[in-house]
Structures are given as C-alpha cells and as structure tokens.
Write a protein that holds these residues in place. Structure first.
Motif, short mmCIF file in Angstrom:
data_model
loop_
_atom_site.label_atom_id
_atom_site.label_comp_id
_atom_site.label_asym_id
_atom_site.label_seq_id
_atom_site.Cartn_x
_atom_site.Cartn_y
_atom_site.Cartn_z
N ASP A 1 12.86 -36.18 -2.19
CA ASP A 1 11.73 -35.66 -2.97
C ASP A 1 12.04 -34.28 -3.56
N ALA A 2 12.92 -33.50 -2.90
CA ALA A 2 13.27 -32.17 -3.43
C ALA A 2 13.98 -32.30 -4.77
N ARG A 3 14.62 -33.43 -5.00
CA ARG A 3 15.37 -33.64 -6.25
C ARG A 3 14.59 -34.50 -7.24
N ARG A 4 14.00 -35.59 -6.74
CA ARG A 4 13.36 -36.51 -7.69
C ARG A 4 11.85 -36.31 -7.79
N GLY A 5 11.30 -35.42 -6.98
CA GLY A 5 9.85 -35.23 -6.97
C GLY A 5 9.22 -36.22 -5.99
N GLN A 6 7.92 -36.06 -5.80
CA GLN A 6 7.18 -36.89 -4.85
C GLN A 6 7.49 -38.36 -5.08
N SER A 7 7.87 -39.07 -4.02
CA SER A 7 8.31 -40.44 -4.25
C SER A 7 8.02 -41.32 -3.03
N LEU B 1 -10.89 -33.24 1.35
CA LEU B 1 -9.43 -33.28 1.51
C LEU B 1 -8.78 -33.51 0.16
N LEU B 2 -7.86 -32.62 -0.20
CA LEU B 2 -7.22 -32.67 -1.52
C LEU B 2 -5.90 -33.43 -1.40
N ALA B 3 -5.87 -34.62 -1.97
CA ALA B 3 -4.69 -35.48 -1.89
C ALA B 3 -4.30 -35.87 -3.32
N MET B 4 -4.01 -34.85 -4.10
CA MET B 4 -3.83 -35.07 -5.55
C MET B 4 -2.37 -34.98 -5.96
N GLY B 5 -1.49 -35.20 -5.02
CA GLY B 5 -0.07 -35.22 -5.35
C GLY B 5 0.61 -33.88 -5.08
N PHE B 6 1.90 -33.87 -5.34
CA PHE B 6 2.74 -32.71 -5.03
C PHE B 6 3.50 -32.29 -6.28
N LEU B 7 3.76 -30.98 -6.38
CA LEU B 7 4.33 -30.44 -7.62
C LEU B 7 5.82 -30.14 -7.52
N GLY B 8 6.43 -30.33 -6.36
CA GLY B 8 7.86 -30.07 -6.24
C GLY B 8 8.19 -29.34 -4.97
N PRO B 9 9.46 -28.98 -4.78
CA PRO B 9 9.87 -28.32 -3.54
C PRO B 9 9.37 -26.88 -3.45
N GLU B 10 9.23 -26.40 -2.24
CA GLU B 10 8.89 -24.98 -2.05
C GLU B 10 10.08 -24.14 -2.53
N PRO B 11 9.81 -22.91 -2.99
CA PRO B 11 10.87 -22.18 -3.70
C PRO B 11 11.92 -21.48 -2.84
N ALA B 12 11.63 -21.12 -1.58
CA ALA B 12 12.51 -20.16 -0.87
C ALA B 12 13.98 -20.58 -0.85
N GLU C 1 19.24 -24.13 -9.94
CA GLU C 1 18.42 -24.34 -11.15
C GLU C 1 17.38 -25.43 -10.89
N ARG C 2 16.23 -25.31 -11.57
CA ARG C 2 15.17 -26.34 -11.50
C ARG C 2 15.21 -27.19 -12.77
N ASP C 3 14.69 -28.40 -12.66
CA ASP C 3 14.50 -29.19 -13.87
C ASP C 3 13.11 -28.87 -14.44
N GLU C 4 12.74 -29.56 -15.51
CA GLU C 4 11.48 -29.24 -16.19
C GLU C 4 10.26 -29.49 -15.32
N ARG C 5 10.41 -30.29 -14.24
CA ARG C 5 9.27 -30.54 -13.34
C ARG C 5 9.29 -29.63 -12.12
N GLY C 6 10.30 -28.76 -12.03
CA GLY C 6 10.35 -27.81 -10.91
C GLY C 6 11.17 -28.29 -9.74
N ASN C 7 11.77 -29.49 -9.85
CA ASN C 7 12.61 -30.00 -8.76
C ASN C 7 14.01 -29.42 -8.89
N ALA C 8 14.78 -29.55 -7.78
CA ALA C 8 16.17 -29.08 -7.83
C ALA C 8 16.91 -29.91 -8.89
N ARG C 9 17.50 -29.23 -9.86
CA ARG C 9 18.27 -29.97 -10.88
C ARG C 9 19.61 -30.34 -10.27
N ALA C 10 19.95 -31.60 -10.32
CA ALA C 10 21.23 -32.01 -9.73
C ALA C 10 21.80 -33.17 -10.53
#
Ligand SMILES: Cc1cc2nc3c(=O)[nH]c(=O)nc-3n(C[C@H](O)[C@H](O)[C@H](O)COP(=O)(O)OP(=O)(O)OC[C@H]3O[C@@H](n4cnc5c(N)ncnc54)[C@H](O)[C@@H]3O)c2cc1C
Ligand code: SF4
Length: 479
Positions: free
Chosen positions: A438-444, A395-406, A414-423
C-alpha cells in the motif's frame, strides 16, 4: 482440469456462514468451510477451459485450475505445493480476498456460478497446516547481504520471506507490538483469527527472519540509521493517512477515524487492557461514514459491542444490482451492489449522502446532518433533502491518502502524484531503497500486498546480487 462436465453435475456451494444472530455474540470467524468431500466436488466443477481466465483475475497469478484438479483427485499435499508456488500466505487470501479470480472464472459468464476458488484455497492451506505439511524452509546458505523491511503487513512479510529464503539476512522493523499490519490490527478476528497470522510469523522467525517490534522508524530510530545498518531497505509501511471529513463539528468527542476504533477493538480481543479513553459503541447510535471493507469492519465490531443502532452512509450512489455488461463486462471485476457480512448482521445503509455537519452538546457528538447528492462526481447536493439523525459515535472510514511521511522524508524518497512512494520496478529514487504494498500502490488489498512483496523481493535480490544502482536514481543522474 477437474472432472469433465463436473459443473453440470454439481452446483456452486458458497462457504457456509455462521448464523448472524449467534456470531455477533463472539469474535470467532464467521465463515466456515464445506466438508472436504464436498470441496472435492466443488473442485470438480473447474472445467477444462481452453483458455482459463481465473489466474489472470488473480493478482498473484495463482495456478487455480491445477490445484482445483488436485483437490478433486484428493491430492491435497500436492495442492499446497502448487498454491505456495505463487502465494506465501494463502490463509490470508483464502479468508480475506474479494476473489477477483471468481469474477473472471469462465463459469461466471453465467453470473453467480463461478467455481468457489477462494474457499478451496482456504481449505487447502488449512488442511496443510493441520497435517503438518507446512514447515520452516530456512536457506541452506547465507549471502552475507542484509535487508531491512520496514512494516510487517502482508507486503513486508511476503518480501521478508522471499528474501530470507534466497539467503539474505532480513530484519523486519515494526512499530506495533506484533506483526501482521492491518490484517492483525485493522481486520477483526471474526474475519481472521489472529492465531492464523501468528502461526505464519512463527514460520518466518524459524526460517531466520528477525523481528524488531515496537520500533517506529522515523521516530524511535532515524530511517537513515536503519539504511546505514543494511545493504538495502524496503518500505512496506502501508497507506495509513486517513481521509478526513471537513465539516463543522469534526472536532467533537465521539468522532474518530475507523482505524483508531478498530485498533482498540483488536487489541481488546487480544487481551490488552483498555486504553485510558476507550472508544465504545455499546448502547450508542453509531454512524459509519464510508461503504468499503473498513466501514464494514466497524459495523461488525459495533454489533459485537451491542450498539443501539448502526447506520452506514456512502457518498457514491447505489451501484446496479447485477454486473453491468457495458461498464464492467466479464471477466472484469464487476461494479455491482454487494452487501457486506456486517450488514447481514444488522444495521441500515444509505447511498448518495453528503455529510454537512456534526452537532453536539458539551463537546460530545449527538447528531449528524446530511443532504442527498446526485450520486456521481461532483456529488451535487439536492436542495430540500436535508436530514438529521442521532449519532453518538461517528466513525470515519472514507479511505486512505497514502503513506505517512516520516520514513519517506528521511530517506528522501520521491512521491508520485497520489503521494505514494514512487518506485519503478519497486526501486525508489534513493539508491538501495525499495517500496512495496500500500505504501507504493496506495490503499489496496491483501492479495496485491502479497504480490507486491514477492515482486519487490525479486527486484531487491537482483539489485543486491548485481550491485546495480536504482533505475530511478540512474534516470535522475543521467538527466
Ligand atoms: C479495516 C480494514 C479492513 C480491510 N479488509 C480487507 C479485506 O477484507 N480484504 C483485503 O484484501 N484487504 C482488506 N484491507 C486492505 C488490506 O488490509 C491492505 O491492503 C493490506 O494490509 C496492505 O498491506 P501492507 O503490508 O502494504 O500494509 P499494512 O498492512 O498497512 O502494514 C504496514 C505495516 O507497517 C507498519 N509501519 C508503518 N509505519 C511504520 C514505521 N514508521 N516504522 C515501523 N513500522 C511501521 C504498520 O504498523 C504496519 O504493521 C482492509 C483494510 C482495512 C483498513
Ligand atoms: S488470492 Fe484471491 S484472486 Fe487469487 S485465487 Fe485466491 S481468492 Fe482468487
């Protein structure tokens, strides 16, 4: 606050836990609460700090000394009013929060001695529900403005409740069959039973929030269409893109992202029929890659499925056993070794491990190969430390990289440098589109998601009432 000198008279008492041998036989919550009379003594431990730090430790700024004092004085119905002033869902944080407030408590200068704030928080809200002190609070009047909230995790729900109470009409679009986000489908029942979430969803519905379940925005309906139906949109879709493992054998059967497994288990516990290809741990050697909350929850589920063995491996080196004052001095959140509830139920863990290969036969994974590393970036492998272990479910539980793109793509956010919604102040680069959680600040954490949802609601409310353009859009327009 509290009773003067109370902390000298009463020792800290943690939340009691059910016996690990017993609790792995079911899916009920493993944490219990002290009896109310003992919790009053725990509340009495909150001393009259000249400058309390606990509520700075709490992302929500909960008024902790105030409600500790009310509990000590047996004024529970007032305590829930105080608690709800800053926190929409104390039953979530009281069960799931890692309690940075306790790390920042002045009594924690003597490590392990903090007021048991989280347990008191859970007890206040649980008692309030039992006594019927929590009821729907629909707005008296409606503003005629409407908001779409995409995602019903703690960020989306907090945002929806705040906006609805301000009189805006709120529709929550959720792709799952029920609300709650990761708290419902990621976090297992033994950490939070789902009737706890459902009860709050019913309150929101009774207040007038509309829920549309089973709607995957961006797939079932275009995000632009949702935007055109409402005055504003809040993206609260979480950070759901999992970090993958790029090693030979990744494609083998029996290697899964943690959330695939956890979603299945939560649905199973909720009474759903098993999927066509169930992921099961029963009788298997299970290896969980990743040492965080997600990894712990995989271990807990695997124990309850009676796995033959469970091993958790972590890329990082082992943290120090106690707060390292030079690295994370009080009142900061201490980097130190913690043992999850799940490892107390069984299983092994190892630190500073780099996976090199997954191997198998007939397309199914059978073993994992790894090397020890230096424990700190760039995780230099140590020659001659190769090992091989049985692994029939990985089981891969190595964290999340940001919101899905659709949704972000369709709304041209726009995204920030980590791929999250820039706001900026929760407003994205697209006018009338906001982002929270999490869509804005990343996995939290749940506590941050609630905080983001609340503050985003204020930003949307200001924007709707003022009719202003998004600060980001304005900045872009003015060059
Ligand atoms: C296994 C696990 C255990 C955790 N344990 C803890 C813990 O013990 N304590 C803690 O504080 N935190 C924990 N966390 C983290 C915490 O759950 C998250 O930080 C929090 O849930 C984030 O809230 P959110 O509302 O931003 O997003 P989420 O909870 O991820 O909710 C997002 C919602 O949006 C929906 N959605 C996504 N895309 C679309 C779309 N296109 N259309 C419609 N709906 C969509 C999703 O279905 C979901 O319901 C854990 C996380 C995981 C994965
Ligand atoms: S939400 Fe978390 S940090 Fe805040 S008071 Fe509760 S347990 Fe402490």
């Amino acid at each position: 606050m509290g009773k003067i000198g109370g902390f000298l008279k009463h020792a800290r008492e943690e939340s009691p836990e059910r016996d690990p041998r017993e609790r792995i036989g079911d899916h009920r919550e493993f944490l219990r609460r002290l009896p109310l009379v003992e919790l009053r003594s725990q509340g009495a431990r909150c001393m009259e700090c000249g400058v309390p730090f606990c509520h700075h430790g709490c992302p929500l700024g909960n008024l902790i000394p105030e409600w500790n004092d009310l509990v000590y004085r047996d004024r529970w119905s007032e305590a829930i009013v105080q608690l709800h002033r800053t926190n929409n869902f104390p039953e979530l944080t009281g069960r799931l929060c890692p309690a940075p407030c306790e790390a920042a408590c002045v009594l924690e200068i003597d490590e392990g001695n903090a007021v048991t704030i989280k347990q008191i928080e859970a007890a206040i809200v649980d008692r309030a529900w039992e006594e019927g002190w929590i009821a729907a609070q629909p707005p008296d009047t409606r503003t005629g403005r409407s908001v779409a909230v995409i995602g019903s995790g703690p960020a989306g729900l907090a945002c929806a409740q705040q906006l609805n109470r301000r009189g805006h009409s709120v529709t929550v679009y959720e792709r799952d069959e029920a609300g709650g986000g990761l708290v419902r489908f990621g976090v297992p029942d033994f950490k939070i039973e789902k009737w706890v979430v459902e009860r709050r969803l019913e309150q929101l519905a009774a207040e007038g929030v509309e829920f549309r379940y089973g709607v995957d925005v961006g797939a079932d309906v275009d995000a632009d269409e949702v935007r055109s139906l409402h005055d504003a949109v809040v993206i609260a879709t979480g950070a759901r893109v999992p970090r993958d493992l790029r090693v030979p054998g990744r494609e083998l059967d029996g290697v899964h992202f943690a959330l695939e497994y956890l979603y299945q288990r939560n649905r199973f516990v909720a009474g759903a029929l098993p999927p066509e290809r169930p992921i099961t741990a029963t009788g298997k050697s299970v290896v969980v890659i990743g040492g965080g909350d997600t990894g712990a929850d995989c271990i807990g589920q695997a124990h309850r499925e009676r796995a033959a063995s469970v091993t958790q491996i972590e890329l990082l080196g082992e943290p120090p056993p106690r707060r390292a004052d030079d690295v994370t001095p009080w009142p900061r959140w201490p980097m130190k070794l913690r043992t999850s509830y799940a490892l107390k139920e069984g299983g092994d863990r190892d630190f500073a491990i780099s996976t090199t290969e997954l191997a198998g036969r007939d397309g199914r994974v059978e073993s994992i190969h790894w090397l020890r590393n230096a424990g700190v970036p760039p995780f230099e492998p140590i020659a001659g430390t190769e090992e091989q272990h049985p692994a029939e479910l990985v089981l891969l539980a190595m964290g999340f990289l940001g919101p899905e793109p659709a949704v972000l793509d369709q709304l041209e956010v726009e995204r920030d440098e980590r791929g999250n919604a820039r706001a900026r102040a929760f407003a994205t680069s697209t006018d009338g589109v906001f982002a929270a959680g999490d869509a804005r600040r990343g996995q939290s954490l749940v506590v941050w998601a609630i905080d983001e949802g609340r503050r985003c609601a204020s930003a949307v409310d200001d924007w709707l009432l003022a009719g202003e353009a998004s600060p980001l859009a304005t900045a872009a327009g003015s060059g």
